[in-house]
Design a protein around this motif. Structure first.
Motif, short mmCIF file in Angstrom:
data_model
loop_
_atom_site.label_atom_id
_atom_site.label_comp_id
_atom_site.label_asym_id
_atom_site.label_seq_id
_atom_site.Cartn_x
_atom_site.Cartn_y
_atom_site.Cartn_z
N LEU A 53 0.83 -1.20 0.00
CA LEU A 53 0.00 0.00 0.00
C LEU A 53 0.86 1.25 0.00
O LEU A 53 0.60 2.20 -0.75
CB LEU A 53 -0.93 -0.01 1.21
N LEU A 54 1.92 1.27 0.81
CA LEU A 54 2.80 2.43 0.84
C LEU A 54 3.46 2.65 -0.52
O LEU A 54 3.62 3.79 -0.96
CB LEU A 54 3.88 2.24 1.92
N SER A 55 3.83 1.57 -1.18
CA SER A 55 4.43 1.69 -2.51
C SER A 55 3.45 2.28 -3.51
O SER A 55 3.81 3.09 -4.36
CB SER A 55 4.93 0.33 -3.00
N ALA A 56 2.19 1.87 -3.40
CA ALA A 56 1.16 2.41 -4.31
C ALA A 56 0.96 3.90 -4.07
O ALA A 56 0.76 4.67 -5.02
CB ALA A 56 -0.15 1.65 -4.11
N MET A 104 8.62 8.43 -0.99
CA MET A 104 9.06 8.00 -2.31
C MET A 104 10.45 7.40 -2.30
O MET A 104 10.75 6.50 -3.09
CB MET A 104 9.03 9.20 -3.28
N PHE A 105 11.30 7.87 -1.41
CA PHE A 105 12.68 7.41 -1.40
C PHE A 105 13.04 6.61 -0.16
O PHE A 105 14.22 6.49 0.19
CB PHE A 105 13.63 8.60 -1.58
N ARG A 106 12.04 6.02 0.49
CA ARG A 106 12.33 5.12 1.60
C ARG A 106 13.03 3.88 1.08
O ARG A 106 12.54 3.18 0.20
CB ARG A 106 11.03 4.72 2.32
N HIS A 107 14.19 3.59 1.63
CA HIS A 107 15.00 2.49 1.10
C HIS A 107 14.30 1.14 1.23
O HIS A 107 14.47 0.26 0.39
CB HIS A 107 16.37 2.45 1.78
N ASP A 108 13.49 0.97 2.29
CA ASP A 108 12.83 -0.32 2.46
C ASP A 108 11.75 -0.55 1.40
O ASP A 108 11.42 -1.70 1.09
CB ASP A 108 12.24 -0.46 3.86
N LEU A 109 11.21 0.53 0.84
CA LEU A 109 10.25 0.38 -0.25
C LEU A 109 10.97 0.21 -1.58
O LEU A 109 10.61 -0.62 -2.41
CB LEU A 109 9.32 1.59 -0.32
N SER A 112 12.72 -3.27 -1.69
CA SER A 112 11.92 -4.45 -1.38
C SER A 112 11.46 -5.17 -2.63
O SER A 112 11.49 -4.63 -3.73
CB SER A 112 10.69 -4.05 -0.56
N GLU A 113 11.06 -6.40 -2.46
CA GLU A 113 10.46 -7.15 -3.57
C GLU A 113 9.01 -6.71 -3.72
O GLU A 113 8.59 -5.71 -3.16
CB GLU A 113 10.56 -8.65 -3.29
N LYS A 114 8.24 -7.42 -4.47
CA LYS A 114 6.88 -6.99 -4.79
C LYS A 114 5.90 -7.10 -3.62
O LYS A 114 4.81 -6.58 -3.68
CB LYS A 114 6.33 -7.82 -5.95
N HIS A 115 6.29 -7.78 -2.54
CA HIS A 115 5.41 -7.96 -1.39
C HIS A 115 4.09 -8.62 -1.80
O HIS A 115 3.04 -8.35 -1.21
CB HIS A 115 5.11 -6.61 -0.72
N GLY A 116 4.15 -9.48 -2.80
CA GLY A 116 2.95 -10.17 -3.22
C GLY A 116 2.03 -9.37 -4.09
O GLY A 116 0.98 -9.83 -4.49
N PRO A 120 4.83 -3.48 -10.26
CA PRO A 120 6.29 -3.55 -10.28
C PRO A 120 6.88 -2.90 -9.03
O PRO A 120 6.20 -2.16 -8.32
CB PRO A 120 6.67 -2.76 -11.54
N ARG A 121 8.13 -3.18 -8.77
CA ARG A 121 8.79 -2.59 -7.61
C ARG A 121 8.80 -1.07 -7.74
O ARG A 121 8.86 -0.53 -8.83
CB ARG A 121 10.23 -3.11 -7.49
N LEU A 122 8.75 -0.40 -6.60
CA LEU A 122 8.70 1.05 -6.59
C LEU A 122 9.92 1.65 -7.28
O LEU A 122 9.82 2.68 -7.95
CB LEU A 122 8.61 1.56 -5.14
N ARG A 123 11.08 1.01 -7.14
CA ARG A 123 12.30 1.54 -7.74
C ARG A 123 12.12 1.81 -9.23
O ARG A 123 12.69 2.75 -9.78
CB ARG A 123 13.45 0.56 -7.52
N GLU A 124 11.31 0.99 -9.90
CA GLU A 124 11.13 1.15 -11.34
C GLU A 124 10.42 2.47 -11.68
O GLU A 124 10.51 2.94 -12.82
CB GLU A 124 10.37 -0.04 -11.91
N SER A 125 9.74 3.08 -10.71
CA SER A 125 9.09 4.36 -10.96
C SER A 125 10.10 5.48 -11.13
O SER A 125 9.77 6.54 -11.68
CB SER A 125 8.15 4.72 -9.80
N THR A 126 11.33 5.28 -10.65
CA THR A 126 12.36 6.31 -10.79
C THR A 126 13.00 6.29 -12.17
O THR A 126 13.62 7.29 -12.57
CB THR A 126 13.46 6.14 -9.73
#
Length: 218
Positions: A53-56, A104-109, A112-116, A120-126
């Motif tokens: 949810l945080l990633s979204a 947006m730049f929390r390293h744990d997000l 992290s992997e997809k968390h189910g 896509p992973r948040l990193r790909e948004s950058t």
């Protein structure tokens, strides 16, 4: 009856509003559910983990930053001018939306992997924003080569991606240090207020570009 997709978006909407108004520490699952008017367990039906949810929510931040970049660069066609506009927009966004920027730049997000989740992973948004910067750096170097200016960045310098990464890291550092008040102290500038100090920030952003691209009149 509200569809599952619209409820999913409403949970994200609530999270965006919370982080924009109260900061990233306010983004508990129970609080988001309460403000969305659903049971405490409802978010788990759409987001397998809290991180999902945080990633979204953070992905909305990257979308907003991308829109801001498009608006900021619309007034100029020169690569150097667009890079300067991007730099001002990036630092300005960071200072105006500190809670979202932090999320947006929390390293744990980012790490992290997809968390189910099926997202896509948040990193790909950058990546689109970074690739835009890389392209502008490459265009600026090509423009300088055609102009045959002395001391212009040469092909023997770092690849455009490396220069873009250094530029990004420098601007990110400016945003963080300005938000903490450290740069204002070092520069004997007024302390940070509710809105970004453009007069104080613009020379710093210009100096960052000079450091990585060379002086504009070189």
């Amino acid at each position: 009856m509200e569809s599952e997709s619209s409820l999913r978006e409403r949970l994200i909407d609530v999270g965006v509003d919370l982080v924009m108004t109260e900061g990233s520490a306010s983004l508990g699952l129970r609080e988001i559910a309460r403000r969305a008017g659903v049971s405490h367990g409802a978010p788990r039906r759409y987001f397998p983990t809290h991180h999902a949810l945080l990633s979204a929510i953070a992905r909305r931040g990257f979308a907003g930053l991308e829109t801001l970049f498009a608006a900021a660069t619309g007034g100029t066609t020169s690569p150097r001018g667009q890079l300067h506009a991007l730099g001002r927009a990036y630092v300005g966004y960071a200072l105006a939306h500190r809670g979202m920027f932090e999320l947006m730049f929390r390293h744990d997000l980012l790490d992290s992997e997809k968390h189910g989740s099926d997202q896509p992973r948040l990193r790909e948004s950058t990546l689109p924003l970074f690739e835009l910067t890389v392209g502008l750096v490459a265009d600026y170097r090509a423009e300088q080569a055609v102009a045959r200016r002395p001391f212009a960045p040469s092909d023997t310098g770092p690849p455009p991606a490396v220069t873009a990464a250094a530029l990004w890291a420098n601007l990110h550092g400016v945003a963080q240090l300005w938000a903490w008040g450290s740069l204002q102290l070092a520069l004997d500038a007024p302390p940070a207020g509710g809105t970004p100090d453009r007069d104080g920030l613009d020379p710093v952003v210009a100096a960052v570009l000079d450091a990585h691209l060379g002086p504009v009149n070189a």
